[in-house]
Design an enzyme around this catalytic site. Structure first.
Site, PDB file in Angstrom:
ATOM      1  N   LYS A 109     -26.248  -8.036 -36.716  1.00  0.00           N
ATOM      2  CA  LYS A 109     -25.605  -6.645 -36.846  1.00  0.00           C
ATOM      3  C   LYS A 109     -24.267  -6.503 -36.486  1.00  0.00           C
ATOM      4  O   LYS A 109     -23.963  -6.983 -35.293  1.00  0.00           O
ATOM      5  CB  LYS A 109     -26.549  -5.810 -36.408  1.00  0.00           C
ATOM      6  CG  LYS A 109     -26.047  -4.190 -36.458  1.00  0.00           C
ATOM      7  CD  LYS A 109     -26.836  -3.070 -35.856  1.00  0.00           C
ATOM      8  CE  LYS A 109     -26.514  -2.056 -35.921  1.00  0.00           C
ATOM      9  NZ  LYS A 109     -27.107  -0.758 -35.719  1.00  0.00           N
ATOM     10  N   LYS A 158     -26.837  -7.103 -41.514  1.00  0.00           N
ATOM     11  CA  LYS A 158     -26.338  -5.787 -41.595  1.00  0.00           C
ATOM     12  C   LYS A 158     -24.790  -5.825 -41.265  1.00  0.00           C
ATOM     13  O   LYS A 158     -24.476  -6.241 -40.528  1.00  0.00           O
ATOM     14  CB  LYS A 158     -27.088  -4.815 -40.773  1.00  0.00           C
ATOM     15  CG  LYS A 158     -26.748  -3.401 -40.940  1.00  0.00           C
ATOM     16  CD  LYS A 158     -27.770  -2.620 -40.063  1.00  0.00           C
ATOM     17  CE  LYS A 158     -27.214  -1.309 -39.862  1.00  0.00           C
ATOM     18  NZ  LYS A 158     -27.697  -0.192 -39.022  1.00  0.00           N
TER      19      LYS A 158
HETATM   20  C1  PBG Z   1     -28.354   2.701 -34.897  1.00  0.00           C
HETATM   21  C2  PBG Z   1     -28.297   2.252 -36.135  1.00  0.00           C
HETATM   22  C3  PBG Z   1     -27.176   2.488 -37.174  1.00  0.00           C
HETATM   23  C4  PBG Z   1     -27.696   2.081 -38.515  1.00  0.00           C
HETATM   24  C5  PBG Z   1     -28.891   1.882 -38.302  1.00  0.00           C
HETATM   25  N1  PBG Z   1     -29.374   1.994 -37.006  1.00  0.00           N
HETATM   26  C6  PBG Z   1     -25.732   2.737 -37.049  1.00  0.00           C
HETATM   27  C7  PBG Z   1     -25.127   1.835 -35.873  1.00  0.00           C
HETATM   28  O1  PBG Z   1     -25.399   0.985 -35.284  1.00  0.00           O
HETATM   29  O2  PBG Z   1     -24.073   2.729 -35.405  1.00  0.00           O
HETATM   30  C8  PBG Z   1     -26.714   2.193 -39.808  1.00  0.00           C
HETATM   31  C9  PBG Z   1     -27.439   2.278 -40.817  1.00  0.00           C
HETATM   32  C10 PBG Z   1     -26.440   2.594 -42.007  1.00  0.00           C
HETATM   33  O3  PBG Z   1     -25.035   2.713 -41.891  1.00  0.00           O
HETATM   34  O4  PBG Z   1     -26.942   2.793 -43.260  1.00  0.00           O
HETATM   35  N2  PBG Z   1     -28.800   1.886 -34.101  1.00  0.00           N
END
Ligand code: PBG
Length: 339
Positions: free
Chosen positions: A206, A260
């Site tokens: 991520k 991601k």
């Molecule tokens: C938070 C989380 C995020 C997303 C999923 N879980 C945002 C972040 O890490 O700030 C992002 C999903 C998206 O942008 O569609 N743990």
């Protein structure tokens, strides 16, 4: 010249366009296909009943109260969507610096999980996010000590959060927090509590991405978030590091791993697919949704075509599951095409 080319001969004996000429030849020789079985539908949950709030930066996506989420989950089953991923929108007066609401057995996500489970039984996977950002007043995914997100103390809270969600009936825990060692700790905590059947979909690679902006609006963490998440999410410049992250998460017991964001990171999906023979999920995140939607609304892109193409490309890169806010539309489009 490679064996491949010498075996095939070169132009004019070989003409690549021959197999592209007809639908039937294109259909028979297609290497990848997008199906409804590939989809995971992310949904945002509000407190109360009969509530729907549109999200300005994600046109067509809304936050819904539990009764409406249950109705959408039922539709997802009818459409054949395998799973939903649910995210709570926690009211700001419930948020605290240490996010204790995360392990309240009656918090929004647990209530929603129970209600959905009761309505759909085993016909739909319910994936719950594990991270503290919906619950912390500062919007970080972990506990802040001296302005730094501390690792091990956060992991112990994440374990409580995961067990709490499993107790509510969640099938799959998806840690999106990027703390070190959390997959192993969560696996142990789940097993100890009798949830050895609950799967872990780890957000393994991520990245610290600006493409999450609309999501942070959607769950209301953006306005509180001071600073960024670069001390725990990955640097977009790195690839080898993703291999290392995935190696660790698999050793710790992850059943599936995620990359991601999606479209700008498909080289990572491909590399992981080539190296590890495990199911890989990819998240077409909120910013990707917003881009495709905005251009389509202006008439600059053909929405259905670009969405289907973007998801097919994720399959081609090696993903076996795709989280996308377009899941509902895609399931409808695909079923219309089959009849
Ligand atoms: C938070 C989380 C995020 C997303 C999923 N879980 C945002 C972040 O890490 O700030 C992002 C999903 C998206 O942008 O569609 N743990």
């Amino acid at each position: 010249m490679s064996d491949f080319h010498s075996a095939r001969g070169s132009f004019p004996a070989s003409r690549m366009r021959r197999l592209r000429r007809w639908d039937w030849t294109r259909n028979l020789t297609r290497e990848n296909q997008l199906t409804v079985d590939d989809l995971i539908w992310p949904l945002f949950i509000l407190p109360g009943t009969n509530q729907t709030e549109p999200i300005a930066s994600m046109p067509g996506v809304a936050r819904h109260s539990i009764d409406r989420i249950v109705a959408l989950a039922t539709e997802a089953v009818q459409l054949g969507i395998p799973a939903i991923a649910i995210f709570p929108v926690t009211p700001s007066d419930v948020k605290t610096p240490d996010g204790e609401e995360a392990f309240n057995p009656n918090n929004l996500i647990c209530e929603a999980t129970r209600a959905i489970r009761q309505a759909v039984g085993d016909r739909l996977g319910i994936i719950c996010d594990v991270a503290l950002d919906p619950y912390t007043s500062h919007g970080q995914d972990g506990l802040l000590r001296n302005n730094y997100v501390v690792n091990d103390e956060t992991v112990s809270v994440l374990c409580k959060q995961a067990v709490n969600q499993a107790q509510a009936g969640c099938d799959c825990i998806a840690p999106s927090d990027m703390m070190d060692g959390r997959v192993g700790a969560i696996r142990q905590a789940l097993d100890k509590a009798g949830f050895d059947h609950v799967t872990i979909l780890s957000y393994a690679a991520k990245y610290a991405s600006a493409f999450y902006g609309p999501f942070r609006d959607a769950v209301g963490s953006a306005k509180n978030l001071s600073g960024d998440k670069k001390t725990y999410q990955m640097d977009p410049a790195n690839t080898d590091e993703a291999i290392h992250e995935v190696t660790l998460d698999l050793q710790e017991g992850a059943d599936m791993v995620m990359v991601k964001p999606g479209m700008p990171y498909l080289d990572i999906v491909r590399r992981l697919h080539d190296q590890f023979h495990v199911p890989i999920a990819v998240y077409q995140v909120s910013g990707e949704y917003a881009m495709l939607k905005a251009a389509s609304e202006r008439g600059w892109l053909d929405e259905k075509k670009v969405v289907l193409e973007s998801l097919l490309c994720m399959k081609r890169a090696g993903a076996s599951a795709i989280l996308t806010y377009f899941a509902y539309d895609v399931a409808k489009w695909l079923s219309a095409r089959e009849v």
